[in-house]
Enzyme design. Structure first.
Site, PDB file in Angstrom:
ATOM      1  N   HIS A 246      51.960  62.478   3.170  1.00  0.00           N
ATOM      2  CA  HIS A 246      52.074  61.009   3.153  1.00  0.00           C
ATOM      3  C   HIS A 246      53.525  60.660   3.514  1.00  0.00           C
ATOM      4  O   HIS A 246      54.301  60.238   2.662  1.00  0.00           O
ATOM      5  CB  HIS A 246      51.695  60.496   1.769  1.00  0.00           C
ATOM      6  CG  HIS A 246      51.466  59.021   1.677  1.00  0.00           C
ATOM      7  ND1 HIS A 246      51.873  58.120   2.643  1.00  0.00           N
ATOM      8  CD2 HIS A 246      50.864  58.277   0.703  1.00  0.00           C
ATOM      9  CE1 HIS A 246      51.536  56.899   2.251  1.00  0.00           C
ATOM     10  NE2 HIS A 246      50.921  56.967   1.098  1.00  0.00           N
TER      11      HIS A 246
ATOM     12  N   ARG B  64      48.927  49.150  -1.346  1.00  0.00           N
ATOM     13  CA  ARG B  64      50.330  49.108  -0.950  1.00  0.00           C
ATOM     14  C   ARG B  64      50.587  49.557   0.476  1.00  0.00           C
ATOM     15  O   ARG B  64      51.271  48.896   1.236  1.00  0.00           O
ATOM     16  CB  ARG B  64      51.155  50.057  -1.839  1.00  0.00           C
ATOM     17  CG  ARG B  64      52.026  49.421  -2.827  1.00  0.00           C
ATOM     18  CD  ARG B  64      52.187  50.394  -3.965  1.00  0.00           C
ATOM     19  NE  ARG B  64      50.886  50.860  -4.374  1.00  0.00           N
ATOM     20  CZ  ARG B  64      50.109  50.201  -5.236  1.00  0.00           C
ATOM     21  NH1 ARG B  64      50.525  49.118  -5.805  1.00  0.00           N
ATOM     22  NH2 ARG B  64      48.896  50.648  -5.551  1.00  0.00           N
ATOM     23  N   THR B  65      50.040  50.696   0.832  1.00  0.00           N
ATOM     24  CA  THR B  65      50.428  51.260   2.125  1.00  0.00           C
ATOM     25  C   THR B  65      49.953  50.343   3.247  1.00  0.00           C
ATOM     26  O   THR B  65      50.715  49.993   4.146  1.00  0.00           O
ATOM     27  CB  THR B  65      49.866  52.684   2.275  1.00  0.00           C
ATOM     28  OG1 THR B  65      50.294  53.442   1.152  1.00  0.00           O
ATOM     29  CG2 THR B  65      50.380  53.346   3.539  1.00  0.00           C
TER      30      THR B  65
ATOM     31  N   ARG C  38      44.984  56.188   7.827  1.00  0.00           N
ATOM     32  CA  ARG C  38      44.753  56.918   6.571  1.00  0.00           C
ATOM     33  C   ARG C  38      43.323  57.443   6.605  1.00  0.00           C
ATOM     34  O   ARG C  38      42.397  56.704   6.949  1.00  0.00           O
ATOM     35  CB  ARG C  38      44.938  55.997   5.372  1.00  0.00           C
ATOM     36  CG  ARG C  38      44.443  56.638   4.084  1.00  0.00           C
ATOM     37  CD  ARG C  38      44.807  55.861   2.876  1.00  0.00           C
ATOM     38  NE  ARG C  38      46.231  55.955   2.592  1.00  0.00           N
ATOM     39  CZ  ARG C  38      46.794  55.519   1.468  1.00  0.00           C
ATOM     40  NH1 ARG C  38      46.057  54.959   0.536  1.00  0.00           N
ATOM     41  NH2 ARG C  38      48.093  55.626   1.283  1.00  0.00           N
TER      42      ARG C  38
ATOM     43  N   LYS D 216      29.079  55.089  11.802  1.00  0.00           N
ATOM     44  CA  LYS D 216      28.029  55.457  12.768  1.00  0.00           C
ATOM     45  C   LYS D 216      28.221  56.879  13.272  1.00  0.00           C
ATOM     46  O   LYS D 216      27.482  57.344  14.123  1.00  0.00           O
ATOM     47  CB  LYS D 216      28.071  54.501  13.969  1.00  0.00           C
ATOM     48  CG  LYS D 216      27.849  53.042  13.624  1.00  0.00           C
ATOM     49  CD  LYS D 216      27.925  52.216  14.911  1.00  0.00           C
ATOM     50  CE  LYS D 216      27.859  50.736  14.624  1.00  0.00           C
ATOM     51  NZ  LYS D 216      28.163  49.945  15.833  1.00  0.00           N
TER      52      LYS D 216
HETATM   53  C1  NCD Z   1      49.570  57.253  -3.029  1.00  0.00           C
HETATM   54  C2  NCD Z   1      48.569  57.866  -2.063  1.00  0.00           C
HETATM   55  O1  NCD Z   1      47.764  57.140  -1.461  1.00  0.00           O
HETATM   56  O2  NCD Z   1      48.644  59.067  -1.904  1.00  0.00           O
HETATM   57  N1  NCD Z   1      49.568  55.852  -3.020  1.00  0.00           N
HETATM   58  C3  NCD Z   1      50.324  55.187  -2.108  1.00  0.00           C
HETATM   59  O3  NCD Z   1      50.172  55.324  -0.939  1.00  0.00           O
HETATM   60  N2  NCD Z   1      51.320  54.427  -2.588  1.00  0.00           N
HETATM   61  C4  NCD Z   1      49.477  57.810  -4.402  1.00  0.00           C
HETATM   62  C5  NCD Z   1      48.158  57.739  -5.115  1.00  0.00           C
HETATM   63  O4  NCD Z   1      47.152  57.241  -4.603  1.00  0.00           O
HETATM   64  O5  NCD Z   1      48.137  58.208  -6.257  1.00  0.00           O
END
Ligand code: NCD
Length: 308
Positions: free
Chosen positions: A129, A51-52, A101, A80
């Site tokens: 997040h 999703r993100t 991320r 690396k």
């Molecule tokens: C969340 C995350 O990555 O922290 N997911 C997301 O970004 N929608 C929640 C999760 O992974 O449980």
């Protein structure tokens, strides 16, 4: 230059402006179709994501920009041994804005420190997040017509769940927020959130292990997945993974206008039979995620005033 590393990097007024912009984008998507013509977003994802990453890409494409990126540590020079600070220095030459991320807490902050383009934290380990939080705030605002004067239940893995930590940080800045924190004893919110955020801001909250008892009080129920990848011990994960399963029976205990949110991915914690309940808002929430990321990209690139 602005970055978004924590939800607190935006003031409440800026957050509200961003949410208003995101709401407008949701209603008038075509008006925003060329705002980012010629701009590039880099997505650096060193941890799994559906999703993100895709919502960031969808957001930039919907603004007329383009995207480039890496979707795993294995497929980039991180494998690396390249440092985050070197990677971001290089990516700054290739893109106008970056979403990162990373499994390590603080990685996005390190990136921001060495970047010459805006950096967005798309999740740093079990820490924060903030773009999920903006998504959650827009969802709450859209469903309830306000943020504040409500009881929010946070259920599941409150220890490792970074979406929970960021959401608490953001919500305590609105008036009349009460929390019910529902988790197994081992997965309670960390001390730095309980003492440093809830107690420090005199926020009413209660910790419990019992979801059923809390249901009738809630205006929002925010379910979360037990974060398997952050456990040191598989046995502990197996013991705790099905601590809470929201099903139709439990939903009968809730108010008619209580909404269920979940950042997704869901594993077992919401039974699929709940999906058809009008109060199940988690798939709508994923759609709101695109609008807030469009608004955020515009804001960090200083383009939010370009659409009349
Ligand atoms: C969340 C995350 O990555 O922290 N997911 C997301 O970004 N929608 C929640 C999760 O992974 O449980």
């Amino acid at each position: 230059m602005r970055h978004l590393i924590s939800p607190l990097d935006l003031s409440v007024a800026e957050t509200d402006r961003l949410l208003a912009l995101a709401s407008d984008i949701g209603k008038n998507r075509s008006a925003y179709a060329h705002v980012c013509d010629g701009k590039k977003l880099a997505t650096l994802f060193f941890e799994p994501s559906t999703r993100t990453r895709l919502s960031f890409e969808s957001a930039m494409l919907s603004l007329g920009g383009s995207v480039l990126g890496v979707s795993s540590a294995d497929s980039s020079s991180a494998a690396k041994g390249e440092s985050v600070s070197d990677t971001i220095r290089v990516v700054s030459c290739y893109a106008d804005i970056c979403a990162i991320r990373h499994p390590k807490e603080g990685a996005a902050l390190v990136a921001a420190t060495h970047s010459s383009i805006p950096v967005i934290n798309a999740g740093d380990g079990g820490h924060q997040h903030p773009t999920q939080t903006l998504t959650d705030l827009l969802t709450i605002y859209s469903l309830k017509g306000k943020i504040g004067d409500m009881t929010v239940g946070l259920c599941g893995d409150l220890k490792f769940g970074r979406t929970v930590h960021s959401l608490i940080h953001a919500l305590v800045r609105y008036p009349g927020i009460r929390f019910i924190l529902i988790s197994p004893p081992e997965l309670r919110v960390p001390d730095y959130i309980r003492d440093g955020v809830l107690e420090a801001n005199h926020i009413p909250y209660r910790e419990t292990t019992n979801l059923d008892d809390a249901m009738a009080e809630l205006d929002i129920l925010y379910m979360t997945r037990v974060q398997k990848e952050r456990f040191f011990n598989e046995e502990d994960y197996i013991r705790m993974k099905d601590s809470y399963i929201l099903d139709k029976e439990k939903m009968k205990l809730a108010k008619e206008d209580m909404y269920v949110l979940h950042p997704l991915p869901r594993v077992n914690e919401i039974s699929v039979e709940v999906d058809s309940d009008p109060r199940a808002a988690y798939f709508r929430q994923a759609q709101y995620g695109v609008y807030v990321r469009m608004a955020l990209i515009m804001t960090l690139l200083g383009l939010e005033g370009t659409v009349c």
